[in-house]
Write a protein that holds these residues in place. Sequence first.
Motif, PDB file in Angstrom:
ATOM      1  N   LEU A  26     104.127  14.261 -41.698  1.00 42.11           N
ATOM      2  CA  LEU A  26     104.046  14.488 -43.143  1.00 42.11           C
ATOM      3  C   LEU A  26     104.200  13.190 -43.929  1.00 42.11           C
ATOM      4  N   ILE A  27     105.112  12.331 -43.498  1.00 42.72           N
ATOM      5  CA  ILE A  27     105.297  11.059 -44.210  1.00 42.72           C
ATOM      6  C   ILE A  27     104.110  10.123 -43.989  1.00 42.72           C
ATOM      7  N   ALA A  28     103.523  10.149 -42.788  1.00 45.17           N
ATOM      8  CA  ALA A  28     102.413   9.238 -42.472  1.00 45.17           C
ATOM      9  C   ALA A  28     101.077   9.716 -43.052  1.00 45.17           C
ATOM     10  N   PHE A  29     100.973  10.994 -43.425  1.00 44.73           N
ATOM     11  CA  PHE A  29      99.691  11.522 -43.896  1.00 44.73           C
ATOM     12  C   PHE A  29      99.140  10.796 -45.123  1.00 44.73           C
ATOM     13  N   PRO A  30      99.927  10.527 -46.169  1.00 45.12           N
ATOM     14  CA  PRO A  30      99.348   9.786 -47.317  1.00 45.12           C
ATOM     15  C   PRO A  30      98.861   8.387 -46.932  1.00 45.12           C
ATOM     16  N   PHE A  31      99.568   7.733 -46.034  1.00 46.75           N
ATOM     17  CA  PHE A  31      99.124   6.404 -45.601  1.00 46.75           C
ATOM     18  C   PHE A  31      97.838   6.488 -44.788  1.00 46.75           C
TER      19      PHE A  31
END
Length: 185
Positions: free
Chosen positions: A38-43
């Motif tokens: 979830l944290i890596a998805f925007p990146f």
Amino acid sequence: MASAMFSLTDLTGRNRDANRTTVIGTVEMKWRVWIILLIAFPFAILAALFAMPFVGITGLLLIPVVEGGAVFLIHRRTKSGLKLRTYEHLLDKQKAVINQYFLGGQPIDMNPAQYSVVYTSSAPNPNIALDHEDRQPFSLATAPREPRKISDDSFDDDARSSHQKSVTDQQQTRDSRAELEALFS
């Protein structure tokens, strides 16, 4: 018969959630992996958007690559040593200094001129003066760095006389045993 004992530490201890999984949709994963994804998805979306003008729609393939890389860096542990997380291992490797040792977080000076190896000898040291006034105090800074070679003629008379005395004592012991055997036989 002894009753069986089971360790419940994995189920109730501090790391109890490490191996628990959850199902979201149709995918079952550990909670830590879900949070990382979830944290890596925007990146991953940003990386794909920057790549799309150059490679077209195939830039979307960068999303799973970035997500997998994030899981690899944050979730995976090294196979040897302290079993650190991959990012911790990379940071430690970057901070490492070759030939530098630490004790309690403080660097240790490993200058070989300051250290000596002390070992016992089976022969007397001919370089030590017999008079106490002539002796110099021993210091690690002034200690010789290489052991000195001792030749056969360098032994003093005290060593020779003590050797002769031990040979004489051994001969006397043999003689007294022979006398006792002759007396009791």
